[in-house]
Design an enzyme around this catalytic site. Structure first.
Site, PDB file in Angstrom:
ATOM      1  N   THR A   1       0.859  -1.180   0.000  1.00  0.00           N
ATOM      2  CA  THR A   1       0.000   0.000   0.000  1.00  0.00           C
ATOM      3  C   THR A   1       0.895   1.229   0.000  1.00  0.00           C
ATOM      4  OG1 THR A   1      -0.127   0.278   2.409  1.00  0.00           O
ATOM      5  CG2 THR A   1      -1.652  -1.307   1.402  1.00  0.00           C
ATOM      6  N   CYS A   2       0.297   2.393   0.147  1.00  0.00           N
ATOM      7  CA  CYS A   2       1.082   3.618   0.110  1.00  0.00           C
ATOM      8  C   CYS A   2       2.037   3.734   1.290  1.00  0.00           C
ATOM      9  CB  CYS A   2       0.162   4.832   0.066  1.00  0.00           C
ATOM     10  SG  CYS A   2      -1.022   4.903   1.414  1.00  0.00           S
TER      11      CYS A   2
ATOM     12  N   ARG B   1       3.220   0.745   3.166  1.00  0.00           N
ATOM     13  CA  ARG B   1       3.802  -0.528   3.591  1.00  0.00           C
ATOM     14  C   ARG B   1       4.110  -1.415   2.394  1.00  0.00           C
ATOM     15  NH1 ARG B   1       1.824  -2.203   7.624  1.00  0.00           N
ATOM     16  NH2 ARG B   1       0.473  -0.437   8.072  1.00  0.00           N
TER      17      ARG B   1
ATOM     18  N   HIS C   1       0.892  -9.789  13.448  1.00  0.00           N
ATOM     19  CA  HIS C   1       1.016  -8.552  12.672  1.00  0.00           C
ATOM     20  C   HIS C   1      -0.036  -8.498  11.564  1.00  0.00           C
ATOM     21  CE1 HIS C   1       2.946  -5.013  10.991  1.00  0.00           C
ATOM     22  NE2 HIS C   1       2.829  -5.570   9.795  1.00  0.00           N
TER      23      HIS C   1
ATOM     24  N   SER D   1      -2.007   1.080  10.608  1.00  0.00           N
ATOM     25  CA  SER D   1      -2.178   2.076   9.556  1.00  0.00           C
ATOM     26  C   SER D   1      -1.693   3.448   9.991  1.00  0.00           C
ATOM     27  CB  SER D   1      -3.651   2.169   9.148  1.00  0.00           C
ATOM     28  OG  SER D   1      -4.089   0.972   8.563  1.00  0.00           O
TER      29      SER D   1
ATOM     30  N   GLU E   1      -8.225   3.056   9.832  1.00  0.00           N
ATOM     31  CA  GLU E   1      -8.764   3.357   8.496  1.00  0.00           C
ATOM     32  C   GLU E   1      -9.464   2.133   7.904  1.00  0.00           C
ATOM     33  OE1 GLU E   1      -6.475   3.436   5.047  1.00  0.00           O
ATOM     34  OE2 GLU E   1      -4.646   2.668   5.961  1.00  0.00           O
ATOM     35  N   ASP E   2     -10.510   2.388   7.146  1.00  0.00           N
ATOM     36  CA  ASP E   2     -11.273   1.306   6.527  1.00  0.00           C
ATOM     37  C   ASP E   2     -10.615   0.775   5.254  1.00  0.00           C
ATOM     38  OD1 ASP E   2     -13.270   1.378   8.436  1.00  0.00           O
ATOM     39  OD2 ASP E   2     -14.472   2.838   7.342  1.00  0.00           O
ATOM     40  N   GLN E   3      -9.849   1.598   4.560  1.00  0.00           N
ATOM     41  CA  GLN E   3      -9.331   1.211   3.249  1.00  0.00           C
ATOM     42  C   GLN E   3      -8.398   0.009   3.316  1.00  0.00           C
ATOM     43  OE1 GLN E   3      -9.552   4.595   4.259  1.00  0.00           O
ATOM     44  NE2 GLN E   3     -11.509   4.339   3.186  1.00  0.00           N
TER      45      GLN E   3
ATOM     46  N   GLN F   1      -7.969  -3.393   0.876  1.00  0.00           N
ATOM     47  CA  GLN F   1      -6.680  -3.697   0.239  1.00  0.00           C
ATOM     48  C   GLN F   1      -6.189  -5.075   0.665  1.00  0.00           C
ATOM     49  OE1 GLN F   1      -4.753  -0.245   1.859  1.00  0.00           O
ATOM     50  NE2 GLN F   1      -4.881   0.915  -0.066  1.00  0.00           N
TER      51      GLN F   1
ATOM     52  N   MET G   1      -8.135   5.988  -3.309  1.00  0.00           N
ATOM     53  CA  MET G   1      -7.482   7.074  -2.587  1.00  0.00           C
ATOM     54  C   MET G   1      -7.859   8.422  -3.178  1.00  0.00           C
ATOM     55  SD  MET G   1      -5.300   7.180  -0.002  1.00  0.00           S
ATOM     56  CE  MET G   1      -4.208   5.761  -0.155  1.00  0.00           C
TER      57      MET G   1
END
Length: 454
Positions: free
Chosen positions: A50-51, A53, A93, A103, A108-110, A114, A186
């Site tokens: 993701t943006c 990680r 984890h 996050s 966050e829900d996103q 993902q 996003m």
């Protein structure tokens, strides 16, 4: 039985900057998974990018094998930003990631969406087996529980909304024009958050213009959609620019913002959309995702009590997950034991029946009596070992389980050369006449008694 151990590695916003995450990320999740599966000794693989990680996991023959495989996908990331995780740490984890506790914007829900998409990619690549599938399913379950049973996702719940909050702290958005580049999830969230910040106009740019039009039509401010080829012109009239595309190369370089004037640019993309040298252009301020830390700290403080509730939930569900692994490992060892016993039973029952048939025809009832007796013997003999294996799993006594797997290898009796002449089943060349020549004392007395005439 689960033959491998889970190993994981991560590079995330906790210890790495956006450049480090870029270095650690692969071309895409599917490519990372395929690279991991190509490594010797790896049976399962999973990755999520993701943006903020880049993480990878494998099920391998050993910890050393797993760590070596993970090094293949670290790219050029610095060693001090790569966190290696063992079996239980990896599982915990993954649950924390799905629950939103790892996050940048707490809860966050996103990330849950993902996470599910990453699972689908791994599953479609044939990369998931019983070990990772069980852990990932549990992670999704906890992620959903966290959001329905606590207030972990109350209020601002996305990086997009955090970007809008950051923009509000640095300039007055009232009456200004905002440009959002990218019409993915996003971009959509950033557009909605900016529309709520009293801007006068919203411009949405995307390679596929209809996708941008969909977002433009969904907000409550004047909005229009443009293609990526019109972005430079749009920047000239925008006070704030938020980029969130999935392109692999820089979308904006210094020449694109040379004539922008006083402009705030917030780059949410991973890898980055904006060339670092664009920040050197006069009157242009460029922030990447690292700049959101100050904004998200407020959200983290507000959700502290909810986070504590989710932590307790994770502790409870994690214990259940470990128990599930233990039960399955014990059950597989027990299954192996019974499979081996069934092979021996079937062979010996057939031998006994053949010998008895040589002395006179048996009725169906007599044959059933022999088979029932053999079933009862197997059940009684394996009752205590079955309980012992289940107790061993509960007590983490894996040496006992491994010993049982070795002792009760279903193929251990496959080679006739290892059997004595007395114990082996009839050879293909052995005739019924040969059997009839055997004395009754070669046949177990309980077999003879159970099939004797009334």
């Amino acid at each position: 039985m689960d033959a491998g151990v889970i190993c994981g590695s991560r590079v995330s916003h906790e210890q790495a900057c956006v450049e480090d995450i870029e270095d650690a990320a692969g071309e895409d999740v599917r490519a990372v998974i395929e690279t991991l599966l190509d490594a010797d000794g790896v049976s399962e693989a999973f990755a999520i990018q993701t943006c903020n990680r880049a993480e990878a996991y494998v099920v391998a023959d050993s910890v050393g094998v797993g760590q070596a495989a993970l090094e293949r996908v670290h790219g050029s990331a610095r060693d001090d930003v790569v966190v290696e995780m063992g079996h239980e740490e990896s599982l915990r984890h993954l649950i924390r990631v799905a629950a939103g506790l790892e996050s940048l914007v707490l809860g966050e829900d996103q990330i849950l969406g993902q996470f599910k998409r990453a699972i689908d990619i791994a599953r479609n690549a044939g990369a998931l087996g019983a070990t990772l599938e069980t852990g990932l399913t549990k992670a999704v379950h906890v992620g959903e529980r966290a959001r329905t049973e606590t207030e972990i996702n109350e209020g601002a719940t996305s990086i997009g909304s955090a970007a809008a909050r950051l923009a509000e702290t640095e300039l007055d958005l009232d009456g200004k024009t905002a440009l959002v580049v990218g019409a993915g999830e996003m971009g959509k969230l950033a557009a909605e958050a900016l529309a709520d910040a009293r801007i006068a106009e919203l411009v949405v740019a995307n390679r596929t213009v209809p996708h941008a039009e969909h977002i433009a039509n969904s907000v409550d401010v004047p909005a229009r959609a443009i293609g990526l080829d019109s972005v430079t012109d749009a920047i000239a009239t925008a006070a704030v620019v938020v980029t969130a595309t999935s392109t692999s190369e820089y979308l904006l370089d210094p020449t694109d913002v040379n004539d922008a004037g006083e402009t705030l640019v917030i780059d949410l993309a991973q890898p980055r959309d904006v060339h670092p040298k664009a920040a050197a252009v006069e009157e242009v301020v460029v922030h990447d995702i690292d700049a959101l830390e100050s904004v998200t700290a407020e959200t983290k403080a507000a959700r502290k009590s909810a986070a504590e509730a989710v932590e307790a939930m994770i502790d409870e569900e994690f214990d259940r997950l470990l128990d599930a692994y233990k039960r399955r490992q014990a059950d597989e060892a027990i299954s192996t034991m019974y499979e081996a016993a069934e092979q021996v039973k079937a062979r010996e029952v057939e031998t006994a029946l053949t010998r008895l048939e040589a002395q006179g025809e048996l009725t169906d009832e007599q044959r059933e009596t022999v088979e029932s007796m053999a079933d009862a013997l197997v059940g009684q003999l394996l009752s205590v070992p079955t309980k012992s294996l289940r107790d061993a799993a509960i007590e983490d006594d894996w040496s006992t389980i491994q010993t049982a797997m070795a002792l009760f290898d279903p193929d251990f009796g496959a080679s006739r050369s290892s059997l004595s002449e007395r114990d082996r089943p009839l050879a293909d060349s052995e005739s019924d006449d040969d059997v009839s020549d055997r004395s009754d004392d070669e046949i177990p007395r309980f077999v003879l008694e159970s099939v004797s005439d009334d």
